[in-house]
Design a protein around this motif. Structure first.
Motif, PDB file in Angstrom:
ATOM      1  N   ASN A 136      94.201  29.037 -77.825  1.00 18.38           N
ATOM      2  CA  ASN A 136      95.169  29.028 -77.245  1.00 18.38           C
ATOM      3  C   ASN A 136      95.574  27.801 -76.717  1.00 18.38           C
ATOM      4  O   ASN A 136      96.693  27.282 -76.599  1.00 18.38           O
ATOM      5  CB  ASN A 136      95.177  30.152 -76.118  1.00 18.38           C
ATOM      6  CG  ASN A 136      96.618  30.224 -75.526  1.00 18.38           C
ATOM      7  OD1 ASN A 136      97.454  29.606 -75.694  1.00 18.38           O
ATOM      8  ND2 ASN A 136      96.651  31.328 -74.673  1.00 18.38           N
ATOM      9  N   HIS A 137      94.409  27.169 -76.049  1.00 16.93           N
ATOM     10  CA  HIS A 137      94.505  25.643 -75.609  1.00 16.93           C
ATOM     11  C   HIS A 137      94.911  24.814 -76.596  1.00 16.93           C
ATOM     12  O   HIS A 137      95.899  23.823 -76.308  1.00 16.93           O
ATOM     13  CB  HIS A 137      93.215  25.536 -74.675  1.00 16.93           C
ATOM     14  CG  HIS A 137      92.972  23.781 -74.669  1.00 16.93           C
ATOM     15  ND1 HIS A 137      93.695  23.445 -73.393  1.00 16.93           N
ATOM     16  CD2 HIS A 137      92.356  23.052 -75.390  1.00 16.93           C
ATOM     17  CE1 HIS A 137      93.423  22.273 -73.539  1.00 16.93           C
ATOM     18  NE2 HIS A 137      92.695  22.026 -74.454  1.00 16.93           N
ATOM     19  N   VAL A 138      94.319  24.829 -77.698  1.00 15.00           N
ATOM     20  CA  VAL A 138      94.623  24.111 -78.816  1.00 15.00           C
ATOM     21  C   VAL A 138      96.078  23.864 -79.346  1.00 15.00           C
ATOM     22  O   VAL A 138      96.698  22.940 -79.574  1.00 15.00           O
ATOM     23  CB  VAL A 138      93.457  24.019 -80.130  1.00 15.00           C
ATOM     24  CG1 VAL A 138      94.050  23.337 -81.146  1.00 15.00           C
ATOM     25  CG2 VAL A 138      92.230  23.640 -79.713  1.00 15.00           C
ATOM     26  N   ALA A 139      96.469  25.218 -79.312  1.00 10.28           N
ATOM     27  CA  ALA A 139      97.824  25.746 -79.927  1.00 10.28           C
ATOM     28  C   ALA A 139      98.756  24.966 -78.883  1.00 10.28           C
ATOM     29  O   ALA A 139      99.950  24.475 -79.266  1.00 10.28           O
ATOM     30  CB  ALA A 139      98.002  27.083 -80.207  1.00 10.28           C
ATOM     31  N   ARG A 140      98.634  25.260 -77.657  1.00  8.63           N
ATOM     32  CA  ARG A 140      99.375  24.693 -76.481  1.00  8.63           C
ATOM     33  C   ARG A 140      99.266  23.061 -76.258  1.00  8.63           C
ATOM     34  O   ARG A 140     100.523  22.711 -76.291  1.00  8.63           O
ATOM     35  CB  ARG A 140      98.981  25.258 -75.167  1.00  8.63           C
ATOM     36  CG  ARG A 140     100.166  26.021 -74.529  1.00  8.63           C
ATOM     37  CD  ARG A 140      99.683  26.641 -72.975  1.00  8.63           C
ATOM     38  NE  ARG A 140      98.593  25.933 -72.578  1.00  8.63           N
ATOM     39  CZ  ARG A 140      97.094  26.467 -72.252  1.00  8.63           C
ATOM     40  NH1 ARG A 140      96.857  27.568 -73.045  1.00  8.63           N
ATOM     41  NH2 ARG A 140      96.479  25.882 -71.719  1.00  8.63           N
ATOM     42  N   THR A 141      98.380  22.715 -76.141  1.00  7.54           N
ATOM     43  CA  THR A 141      98.502  21.072 -75.683  1.00  7.54           C
ATOM     44  C   THR A 141      98.482  20.344 -77.177  1.00  7.54           C
ATOM     45  O   THR A 141      98.837  19.226 -77.065  1.00  7.54           O
ATOM     46  CB  THR A 141      96.928  21.022 -75.275  1.00  7.54           C
ATOM     47  OG1 THR A 141      95.836  21.237 -76.302  1.00  7.54           O
ATOM     48  CG2 THR A 141      96.895  21.791 -73.882  1.00  7.54           C
ATOM     49  N   GLN A 142      98.122  20.738 -78.328  1.00 11.34           N
ATOM     50  CA  GLN A 142      97.788  19.979 -79.464  1.00 11.34           C
ATOM     51  C   GLN A 142      98.723  20.271 -80.707  1.00 11.34           C
ATOM     52  O   GLN A 142      98.690  19.758 -81.745  1.00 11.34           O
ATOM     53  CB  GLN A 142      96.525  19.560 -79.770  1.00 11.34           C
ATOM     54  CG  GLN A 142      95.495  18.972 -78.901  1.00 11.34           C
ATOM     55  CD  GLN A 142      94.130  19.189 -79.148  1.00 11.34           C
ATOM     56  OE1 GLN A 142      93.788  18.891 -80.384  1.00 11.34           O
ATOM     57  NE2 GLN A 142      93.296  19.653 -78.252  1.00 11.34           N
ATOM     58  N   SER A 143      99.565  21.562 -80.592  1.00  8.56           N
ATOM     59  CA  SER A 143     100.250  22.021 -81.493  1.00  8.56           C
ATOM     60  C   SER A 143      99.696  22.395 -82.745  1.00  8.56           C
ATOM     61  O   SER A 143     100.263  22.276 -83.800  1.00  8.56           O
ATOM     62  CB  SER A 143     101.576  21.005 -81.699  1.00  8.56           C
ATOM     63  OG  SER A 143     102.316  21.105 -80.408  1.00  8.56           O
ATOM     64  N   ILE A 144      98.328  22.689 -82.795  1.00 14.04           N
ATOM     65  CA  ILE A 144      97.376  22.981 -83.947  1.00 14.04           C
ATOM     66  C   ILE A 144      97.157  24.538 -83.662  1.00 14.04           C
ATOM     67  O   ILE A 144      96.461  24.934 -83.008  1.00 14.04           O
ATOM     68  CB  ILE A 144      96.303  22.055 -84.104  1.00 14.04           C
ATOM     69  CG1 ILE A 144      96.813  20.560 -84.175  1.00 14.04           C
ATOM     70  CG2 ILE A 144      95.291  22.633 -84.954  1.00 14.04           C
ATOM     71  CD1 ILE A 144      95.402  19.898 -84.179  1.00 14.04           C
TER      72      ILE A 144
END
Length: 153
Positions: A136-144
């Protein structure tokens, strides 16, 4: 090579004996291989083991903070890897999702705390509760976007 291959493939002569047909097929295959080698785009080279005495190449430029969706989030953050490995891109987003899931995340316990290796997150000492929180963090902060786990019911 391309013109020769076109001539062979577009020749619909019906008066050829078996020896000529086989010779034509072999010639066509050889031309296809030669043409493919000449015109193929740069493929991801097989991973080569570096010899212990090899000197790491200097980084030509700094690693960008914003990653492409096809870059491995674990590779770009690891300073022990070569510049080439840190900046390599996979061909498809689905390939990078599989890579991260199978190579990096499957080796971690599902409920273990993780830290994000992105340089900004690392400087802020970001610690995440579990793998789903990490995704979730990677999707939110890095759009991955990373794959969700498959639940068998």
């Amino acid at each position: 090579e391309q013109i020769s291959l076109q001539r062979i493939l577009c020749n619909f002569s019906m008066d050829l004996d078996i020896k000529d047909i086989i010779c034509r097929k072999i010639c066509a295959m050889n031309l296809m291989v030669a043409l493919r080698q000449r015109t193929s785009p740069a493929h991801k080279a097989p991973v080569k083991k570096e010899s212990p005495r090899s000197v790491p190449s200097p980084m030509p430029v700094e690693i960008p903070l914003i990653r492409k969706k096809t870059q491995c989030i674990f590779y770009t953050s690891n300073k022990s890897y070569s510049y080439k490995k840190r900046t390599c891109c996979f061909r498809r987003v689905s390939h990078i999702m599989d890579h991260i899931k199978n190579l990096h995340l499957n080796r971690l316990p599902a409920d273990e705390k993780l830290s994000c290796h992105h340089p900004i997150c690392k400087s802020d000492s970001v610690v995440l509760n579990d793998i789903n929180h990490f995704k979730n963090h990677v999707a939110r902060t890095q759009s991955i976007t990373l794959r969700e786990p498959n639940y068998v019911g």
